[in-house]
Design an enzyme around this catalytic site. Structure first.
Site, short mmCIF file in Angstrom:
data_model
loop_
_atom_site.label_atom_id
_atom_site.label_comp_id
_atom_site.label_asym_id
_atom_site.label_seq_id
_atom_site.Cartn_x
_atom_site.Cartn_y
_atom_site.Cartn_z
N HIS A 98 0.81 -1.22 0.00
CA HIS A 98 0.00 0.00 0.00
C HIS A 98 0.84 1.27 0.00
O HIS A 98 0.33 2.37 0.22
CB HIS A 98 -0.94 0.01 1.21
CG HIS A 98 -0.28 -0.38 2.49
ND1 HIS A 98 -0.79 -1.33 3.33
CD2 HIS A 98 0.87 0.05 3.06
CE1 HIS A 98 0.01 -1.48 4.38
NE2 HIS A 98 1.02 -0.65 4.23
N TYR A 119 17.39 1.92 2.71
CA TYR A 119 17.73 1.40 1.39
C TYR A 119 18.85 2.18 0.72
O TYR A 119 19.28 1.82 -0.37
CB TYR A 119 16.50 1.41 0.48
CG TYR A 119 15.26 0.88 1.13
CD1 TYR A 119 15.31 -0.23 1.98
CD2 TYR A 119 14.02 1.47 0.92
CE1 TYR A 119 14.17 -0.72 2.58
CE2 TYR A 119 12.87 0.98 1.52
CZ TYR A 119 12.95 -0.11 2.35
OH TYR A 119 11.83 -0.60 2.95
#
Length: 488
Positions: free
Chosen positions: A171, A258
């Site tokens: 989502h 990340y």
């Protein structure tokens, strides 16, 4: 319509209830059978009690069964939804705790980085077991909808090695679009059109239109910088927007893991995160949140059961993809969303074997992806770094090759920014030994890893992280909720 939906990991009570009520918002799905399965009999009975209450109150013919026998639950299922967390919070705590000893500070640790890679090693053998059962006992051509993280690794394994028709669902795109619509002053997200593409948790809004008008980088940066909340909560994300020229779907805390630039030094971590909520960068934030949520649910279960006796309201149907995909496939009411699938030409400048997250349309013919999308070069470069880690991680999980696993962790952007090769080798040994019961593919490697650890001279430290908070007690959570109600 009458068909069967199996939910694996249904003991994830809040999410299972959301999926269940979303699906029952579709009028044609009143006669669907839901088969719930989980390792925990206790959790299964709790969620079944809640769903039975929903069915009873709304006077529906819907059938709900619950069983620990996964294969029986999958028998004859047309759709299988997975939201499993292999190893539970016990293994997850090691995903956060052990890397901290080597200076690696994670907010979530469920996608890449040291925690996400080990999470994938635990999940992938189980995912392949699911696929085997689906092929053998589910309805022919059954579709596997994977919600479990690490999304790309799980979906990669299911498609490449499980040979099951699989789509990964998240989502993040919807949440990012909600933010953009808000800062631009849209009355609703329906005024915002966008193309968002990349890989899961690193998707990028590469084209934005508000009521048909194209939104450029400068306007978007200015809108975020004057927003009273997001200007503080999303500092790192806004910095990436300034440098890359496009906004990332992922939260401040997630995105920070990340990239090799923002979490490699404690003083830098505190500069870029916000402590108003776990998702904005807190050390081990999602672990704390998950622990508190579990404790709260177990203590307040009678209230959850009571609140289930309410009408299903289609107006409150969530933007989780699952119910909309099923509706499109079964009724041909077309749905547009963002889905995780194998690349195969969808994104021109990412590897073709990668799992990408990109726009697609669903109808009776299936999920139809838009192809030929090209990412900005900086976005592609960042995604490729993660894809290389994901690929090695999947191959290591399939083969049980601990040396390949260490190379995957070594090539992780944040791990590489913080740790030396010697530290990575020892850290992976320590994590594999600690989680051996969930890593059957590494059984032969564990004795040697223990032997290496007994002789190691690499120093570690007991470190809580740059921005750690304690798990709150039920009393503290109750007091906070009461205060919020009074404030409203």
């Amino acid at each position: 319509m009458s068909f069967k939906i199996a939910i694996i990991g249904a003991g994830s009570v809040g999410f299972t209830k959301k999926l269940f009520t979303d699906i029952l918002c579709v009028p044609e799905f009143r006669d669907v059978e839901f088969a719930l399965t989980d390792l925990s009999e206790r959790n299964l009975q709790m969620i079944k009690s809640i769903l039975d209450r929903v069915v009873e109150f709304n006077r529906l013919p819907t059938k709900v069964t619950a069983m620990t026998d996964r294969r029986a639950a999958l028998e004859g299922a047309r759709y299988i939804i997975s939201c499993v967390r292999v190893g539970g919070l016990e293994a997850y705590a090691d995903d956060i705790r052990i890397p901290l000893k080597y200076g690696i500070d994670q907010c979530v640790g469920d996608t890449i980085c040291a925690g996400g890679i080990l999470y994938g090693q635990r999940n992938i053998p189980v995912i392949l077991d699911f696929c085997k059962d689906i092929l053998e006992v589910a309805e022919p051509g059954a579709k596997f909808l994977n919600y479990a993280n690490p999304m790309a690794m799980n979906t990669w394994a299911a498609i490449e090695y499980g040979r099951v028709d699989t789509v990964g669902l998240c989502h993040g795109v919807q949440h990012g679009a909600d933010q953009i619509a808000e800062v631009l002053g849209a009355k609703s997200r329906t005024e915002l059109d966008y193309v968002c593409s990349g890989i899961n948790h690193q998707t990028w809004f590469i084209d934005l239109r508000l009521n048909g008008r194209k939104i450029g980088k400068d306007e978007l940066v200015a809108a975020f910088e004057v927003h009273p909340v997001y200007s503080q909560q999303e500092k790192l994300r806004i910095d990436v927007l300034k440098r890359f020229g496009v906004y990332s779907t992922e939260s401040n805390g997630h995105l920070s893991e990340y990239l090799p630039w923002y979490r490699k030094r404690p003083d830098e971590i505190t500069r870029w995160i916000d402590m108003s909520d776990w998702i904005h960068g807190e050390t081990g934030g999602y672990l704390r949140y998950s622990t508190e949520t579990r404790n709260w649910f177990e203590t307040e279960f009678p209230q959850f059961l009571e609140s289930a006796a309410r009408p299903i309201d289609p107006a409150k149907r969530s933007n989780e993809h699952a119910s909309h995909i099923l509706e499109a496939l079964e009724t041909n009411r077309v749905y547009r969303g963002h889905f995780n699938v194998k690349n195969n030409g969808i994104i021109t400048n990412l590897p073709q074997d990668a799992i990408v997250e990109s726009p697609g349309f669903v109808d009776r013919f299936g999920i139809n992806m838009a192809s030929g999308i090209t990412l900005p070069e900086a976005c592609a470069a960042t995604c490729i770094s993660s894809i290389n880690v994901q690929r090695m991680s999947v191959h290591a999980a399939i083969s049980g090759d601990i040396d390949l696993l260490k190379l995957a962790v070594l090539h992780d952007p944040l791990v590489g920014a913080v740790s030396t090769p010697e530290e990575v080798w020892q850290m992976v040994d320590e994590m594999v030994v600690a989680q051996a019961r969930w890593l059957p593919q590494y059984a032969d490697a564990v004795p040697a890893a223990k032997e290496r650890l007994s002789k190691s001279r690499i120093k570690t430290r007991e470190w809580a992280g740059a921005a750690r908070r304690d798990v709150r007690s039920i009393e503290e959570l109750r007091a906070e909720k009461t205060a919020l109600k009074q404030a409203v």
